[in-house]
Structures are given as structure tokens and as C-alpha cells.
Motif scaffolding. Sequence first.
Motif, PDB file in Angstrom:
ATOM      1  N   LEU A  21      -7.361 -26.492  67.990  1.00 25.14           N
ATOM      2  CA  LEU A  21      -6.154 -26.561  68.817  1.00 25.14           C
ATOM      3  C   LEU A  21      -5.370 -25.277  68.607  1.00 25.14           C
ATOM      4  CD1 LEU A  21      -5.235 -30.225  67.929  1.00 25.14           C
ATOM      5  CD2 LEU A  21      -5.802 -29.442  70.232  1.00 25.14           C
ATOM      6  N   GLU A  22      -5.093 -24.585  69.695  1.00 20.77           N
ATOM      7  CA  GLU A  22      -4.385 -23.311  69.632  1.00 20.77           C
ATOM      8  C   GLU A  22      -3.206 -23.324  70.595  1.00 20.77           C
ATOM      9  OE1 GLU A  22      -4.890 -21.136  67.445  1.00 20.77           O
ATOM     10  OE2 GLU A  22      -6.992 -20.743  67.045  1.00 20.77           O
ATOM     11  N   GLY A  23      -2.351 -22.320  70.470  1.00 24.86           N
ATOM     12  CA  GLY A  23      -1.199 -22.197  71.347  1.00 24.86           C
ATOM     13  C   GLY A  23       0.032 -21.788  70.555  1.00 24.86           C
ATOM     14  N   GLY A  24       1.107 -21.533  71.268  1.00 22.07           N
ATOM     15  CA  GLY A  24       2.341 -21.091  70.637  1.00 22.07           C
ATOM     16  C   GLY A  24       2.977 -22.175  69.787  1.00 22.07           C
ATOM     17  N   ASP A  25       3.874 -21.759  68.914  1.00 25.40           N
ATOM     18  CA  ASP A  25       4.599 -22.712  68.072  1.00 25.40           C
ATOM     19  C   ASP A  25       5.446 -23.629  68.943  1.00 25.40           C
ATOM     20  OD1 ASP A  25       3.881 -21.668  65.380  1.00 25.40           O
ATOM     21  OD2 ASP A  25       4.839 -19.855  66.174  1.00 25.40           O
ATOM     22  N   GLY A  26       5.372 -24.933  68.654  1.00 25.94           N
ATOM     23  CA  GLY A  26       6.111 -25.909  69.443  1.00 25.94           C
ATOM     24  C   GLY A  26       5.342 -26.449  70.626  1.00 25.94           C
ATOM     25  N   ALA A  27       4.046 -26.130  70.731  1.00 27.79           N
ATOM     26  CA  ALA A  27       3.256 -26.544  71.900  1.00 27.79           C
ATOM     27  C   ALA A  27       2.802 -27.991  71.825  1.00 27.79           C
ATOM     28  CB  ALA A  27       2.045 -25.628  72.058  1.00 27.79           C
ATOM     29  N   GLY A  28       2.854 -28.616  70.659  1.00 34.14           N
ATOM     30  CA  GLY A  28       2.429 -30.007  70.533  1.00 34.14           C
ATOM     31  C   GLY A  28       1.031 -30.175  69.979  1.00 34.14           C
ATOM     32  N   GLN A  32      -1.430 -33.715  69.747  1.00 30.50           N
ATOM     33  CA  GLN A  32      -2.751 -33.806  70.372  1.00 30.50           C
ATOM     34  C   GLN A  32      -3.847 -34.002  69.329  1.00 30.50           C
ATOM     35  OE1 GLN A  32      -3.313 -34.187  73.618  1.00 30.50           O
ATOM     36  NE2 GLN A  32      -1.072 -34.194  73.770  1.00 30.50           N
ATOM     37  N   GLY A  33      -3.675 -33.416  68.156  1.00 38.57           N
ATOM     38  CA  GLY A  33      -4.643 -33.628  67.090  1.00 38.57           C
ATOM     39  C   GLY A  33      -4.724 -35.091  66.689  1.00 38.57           C
ATOM     40  N   ARG A  34      -3.563 -35.736  66.547  1.00 39.87           N
ATOM     41  CA  ARG A  34      -3.549 -37.154  66.173  1.00 39.87           C
ATOM     42  C   ARG A  34      -4.178 -38.022  67.261  1.00 39.87           C
ATOM     43  NH1 ARG A  34       1.571 -35.583  64.126  1.00 39.87           N
ATOM     44  NH2 ARG A  34       2.616 -36.296  66.032  1.00 39.87           N
ATOM     45  N   LEU A  35      -3.886 -37.717  68.521  1.00 33.97           N
ATOM     46  CA  LEU A  35      -4.475 -38.484  69.620  1.00 33.97           C
ATOM     47  C   LEU A  35      -5.991 -38.329  69.649  1.00 33.97           C
ATOM     48  CD1 LEU A  35      -1.873 -37.726  72.445  1.00 33.97           C
ATOM     49  CD2 LEU A  35      -2.249 -39.928  71.302  1.00 33.97           C
ATOM     50  N   LEU A  36      -6.471 -37.119  69.418  1.00 35.09           N
ATOM     51  CA  LEU A  36      -7.910 -36.887  69.376  1.00 35.09           C
ATOM     52  C   LEU A  36      -8.556 -37.601  68.199  1.00 35.09           C
ATOM     53  CD1 LEU A  36      -8.419 -33.116  70.269  1.00 35.09           C
ATOM     54  CD2 LEU A  36      -9.367 -35.096  71.466  1.00 35.09           C
ATOM     55  N   ARG A  37      -7.920 -37.526  67.041  1.00 30.08           N
ATOM     56  CA  ARG A  37      -8.439 -38.232  65.861  1.00 30.08           C
ATOM     57  C   ARG A  37      -8.630 -39.715  66.151  1.00 30.08           C
ATOM     58  NH1 ARG A  37      -3.907 -39.000  61.723  1.00 30.08           N
ATOM     59  NH2 ARG A  37      -3.357 -40.404  63.436  1.00 30.08           N
ATOM     60  N   ASP A  38      -7.613 -40.347  66.746  1.00 26.15           N
ATOM     61  CA  ASP A  38      -7.696 -41.774  67.029  1.00 26.15           C
ATOM     62  C   ASP A  38      -8.785 -42.058  68.058  1.00 26.15           C
ATOM     63  OD1 ASP A  38      -5.608 -42.034  65.272  1.00 26.15           O
ATOM     64  OD2 ASP A  38      -4.072 -42.305  66.826  1.00 26.15           O
ATOM     65  N   ILE A 148       2.478 -22.751  76.399  1.00 22.66           N
ATOM     66  CA  ILE A 148       3.924 -23.003  76.453  1.00 22.66           C
ATOM     67  C   ILE A 148       4.649 -21.667  76.443  1.00 22.66           C
ATOM     68  CG2 ILE A 148       4.209 -23.118  73.933  1.00 22.66           C
ATOM     69  CD1 ILE A 148       6.182 -25.427  74.399  1.00 22.66           C
ATOM     70  N   SER A 149       5.795 -21.613  77.108  1.00 30.23           N
ATOM     71  CA  SER A 149       6.585 -20.385  77.112  1.00 30.23           C
ATOM     72  C   SER A 149       7.281 -20.216  75.762  1.00 30.23           C
ATOM     73  CB  SER A 149       7.638 -20.441  78.221  1.00 30.23           C
ATOM     74  OG  SER A 149       8.653 -21.387  77.904  1.00 30.23           O
ATOM     75  N   PRO A 150       7.555 -18.969  75.364  1.00 33.10           N
ATOM     76  CA  PRO A 150       8.274 -18.761  74.103  1.00 33.10           C
ATOM     77  C   PRO A 150       9.625 -19.464  74.059  1.00 33.10           C
ATOM     78  CG  PRO A 150       7.331 -16.696  74.876  1.00 33.10           C
ATOM     79  CD  PRO A 150       7.148 -17.696  75.986  1.00 33.10           C
ATOM     80  N   ALA A 195       1.331 -27.324  78.288  1.00 29.38           N
ATOM     81  CA  ALA A 195       1.935 -28.079  77.189  1.00 29.38           C
ATOM     82  C   ALA A 195       3.240 -28.761  77.580  1.00 29.38           C
ATOM     83  CB  ALA A 195       2.180 -27.166  75.998  1.00 29.38           C
ATOM     84  N   THR A 196       3.752 -28.513  78.813  1.00 31.83           N
ATOM     85  CA  THR A 196       4.974 -29.191  79.251  1.00 31.83           C
ATOM     86  C   THR A 196       4.675 -30.558  79.850  1.00 31.83           C
ATOM     87  OG1 THR A 196       4.939 -28.228  81.482  1.00 31.83           O
ATOM     88  CG2 THR A 196       6.026 -26.956  79.741  1.00 31.83           C
ATOM     89  N   GLU A 197       3.399 -30.878  80.069  1.00 29.89           N
ATOM     90  CA  GLU A 197       3.050 -32.180  80.631  1.00 29.89           C
ATOM     91  C   GLU A 197       3.212 -33.272  79.584  1.00 29.89           C
ATOM     92  OE1 GLU A 197      -0.724 -32.293  82.528  1.00 29.89           O
ATOM     93  OE2 GLU A 197      -0.366 -30.518  83.766  1.00 29.89           O
ATOM     94  N   ASP A 198       3.199 -34.513  80.044  1.00 33.43           N
ATOM     95  CA  ASP A 198       3.291 -35.660  79.142  1.00 33.43           C
ATOM     96  C   ASP A 198       2.112 -35.643  78.165  1.00 33.43           C
ATOM     97  OD1 ASP A 198       4.411 -38.576  78.690  1.00 33.43           O
ATOM     98  OD2 ASP A 198       2.220 -38.749  78.797  1.00 33.43           O
ATOM     99  N   PRO A 199       2.349 -35.911  76.863  1.00 32.35           N
ATOM    100  CA  PRO A 199       1.263 -35.854  75.879  1.00 32.35           C
ATOM    101  C   PRO A 199       0.040 -36.689  76.249  1.00 32.35           C
ATOM    102  CG  PRO A 199       3.370 -35.994  74.763  1.00 32.35           C
ATOM    103  CD  PRO A 199       3.654 -36.169  76.222  1.00 32.35           C
ATOM    104  N   ASP A 200       0.255 -37.864  76.834  1.00 31.69           N
ATOM    105  CA  ASP A 200      -0.881 -38.702  77.214  1.00 31.69           C
ATOM    106  C   ASP A 200      -1.674 -38.073  78.357  1.00 31.69           C
ATOM    107  OD1 ASP A 200      -0.417 -40.668  75.297  1.00 31.69           O
ATOM    108  OD2 ASP A 200       0.942 -41.786  76.607  1.00 31.69           O
ATOM    109  N   GLN A 201      -0.992 -37.403  79.270  1.00 33.50           N
ATOM    110  CA  GLN A 201      -1.694 -36.720  80.352  1.00 33.50           C
ATOM    111  C   GLN A 201      -2.509 -35.545  79.810  1.00 33.50           C
ATOM    112  OE1 GLN A 201       1.614 -35.782  82.972  1.00 33.50           O
ATOM    113  NE2 GLN A 201       1.168 -37.554  84.263  1.00 33.50           N
ATOM    114  N   ILE A 202      -1.945 -34.831  78.849  1.00 32.37           N
ATOM    115  CA  ILE A 202      -2.691 -33.747  78.215  1.00 32.37           C
ATOM    116  C   ILE A 202      -3.929 -34.298  77.521  1.00 32.37           C
ATOM    117  CG2 ILE A 202      -2.613 -32.007  76.386  1.00 32.37           C
ATOM    118  CD1 ILE A 202       0.380 -31.672  77.004  1.00 32.37           C
TER     119      ILE A 202
END
Length: 218
Positions: A21-28, A32-38, A148-150, A195-202
Motif C-alpha cells: 500500500l503506497e501513497g501520500g501521508d493521510g491517504a488511508g 485499507q490494510g485492515r480491510l484487506l487483512r479481514d 491524495i492531494s497534499p 483516496a477521497t472515495e468512501d473506504p468501502d468503495q476503495i
Amino acid sequence: MLPPTAPHPDDAPSRGLFLALEGGDGAGKSTQGRLLRDWFRERGREVVMTHEPGGSALGTQIRQLLLHGDHVAPRAEALLFAADRAHHVETVIRPALHRGDVVITDRYLDSSVAYQGAGRDLDADEVRSLSLWAVQGLVPDLTIVLDISPELGRARRGAVHDRLEAEPDGFHARVRARFLALAAATPERYLVVDATEDPDQIHDQVVARLETLVGVTP
């Protein structure tokens, strides 16, 4: 440029699945890691959740220097990240893959290419070669870039920032651009999501891509 690295003997086709999982700080990425783990555990897979820097006992000490210590020269910073990654792969990631586990890491070598290669304005190819040498060529089966934007990333993080998070928005804009460039160069190994979308949609987008990989679903 560093010389080519010979493949590690444990990197066989039968090994487990390696996701980054990559991306800027604060991207979530943590969410997403926890959702994938489950998701994987519900399907009977063994999952190892880890992160960089600091995914090992030695890495925890390096993380303190990198993120919460005093000034670190850019080249020293790149070398410390590579050292953390070398030990992390050798002691955590590669053994888990050898067992056939799913490994999900919050950050991997693309973060060095983006943060030190672009953010610190070092040579990105040299930074990548350094990390590839450190991990003996091990790259993820899929890298998920949470874009995600800075400005939004900073707002999500709130008032507390580590040494890299505290860099100005121009630094983080260069980091973001490099992540997107890496994904565009080899799209078969990447998934870029907003990364601005709803976590479940991502999560649904990530699962849809994972289901196209051989051996993900039982």
C-alpha cells in the motif's frame, strides 16, 4: 547505477502473495490494510500485516531516527530506509512468503523512490536500484496507490506530524507525482485509486483487481 541483483532462491512461483500500500501521508493506507487483512482471513488465508520503516525490531530503532530524530542528510536518509527494508524483507516478508502467507505492507520501496528520489530531489533510478539491491529484487505482486492531494492529506493528519509529514506541500506534491508516474510506467503491477472515495468503495476496487490475480481466491 548499481549492478543487477541475482534473484533470491526463496522467490519461487509457489510463494505467497505480496501486496504493498503506497501513497501520500493521510491517504488511508492503514484502513485499507485492515480491510484487506479481514477479506483474506475470511477466505482462509494467513496474513502478515507489516509496515515501513519499523516492521522489525531493528527497524523500530531506524524508524525513530528517520521520523522522530534530528536532521538527516538526504543520502543518509535514503541509506537508512534501504537498511530498514533489507532487514525487514530478510526477517519478516520473505519468510512469510516462503510459508505461503499473504503479506500486506504499509509502504515499500516505491516510497523511497517517491520521498527520497522526488521529494529530496535525489536520482530516482539510483534510489530504486539501492532498494532493489537491498531486497535482492523482491517486488510486490500488486502495489495499491491511494492517491491524495497534499492539502487533504495534511488536513486528515491533523496537528501532529513526523519529520517527513512536516515537509511543505511542494515536497508532498513531488512525492504524489512520482507515485503516479511509477504506476503509469508499469500499470500491470499497480492499482491507483482515489483516496477521497468512501473506504468501502476503495476496498471494492482493490478486491476486484485482486480477483484477477491467480491463486487469490480459494
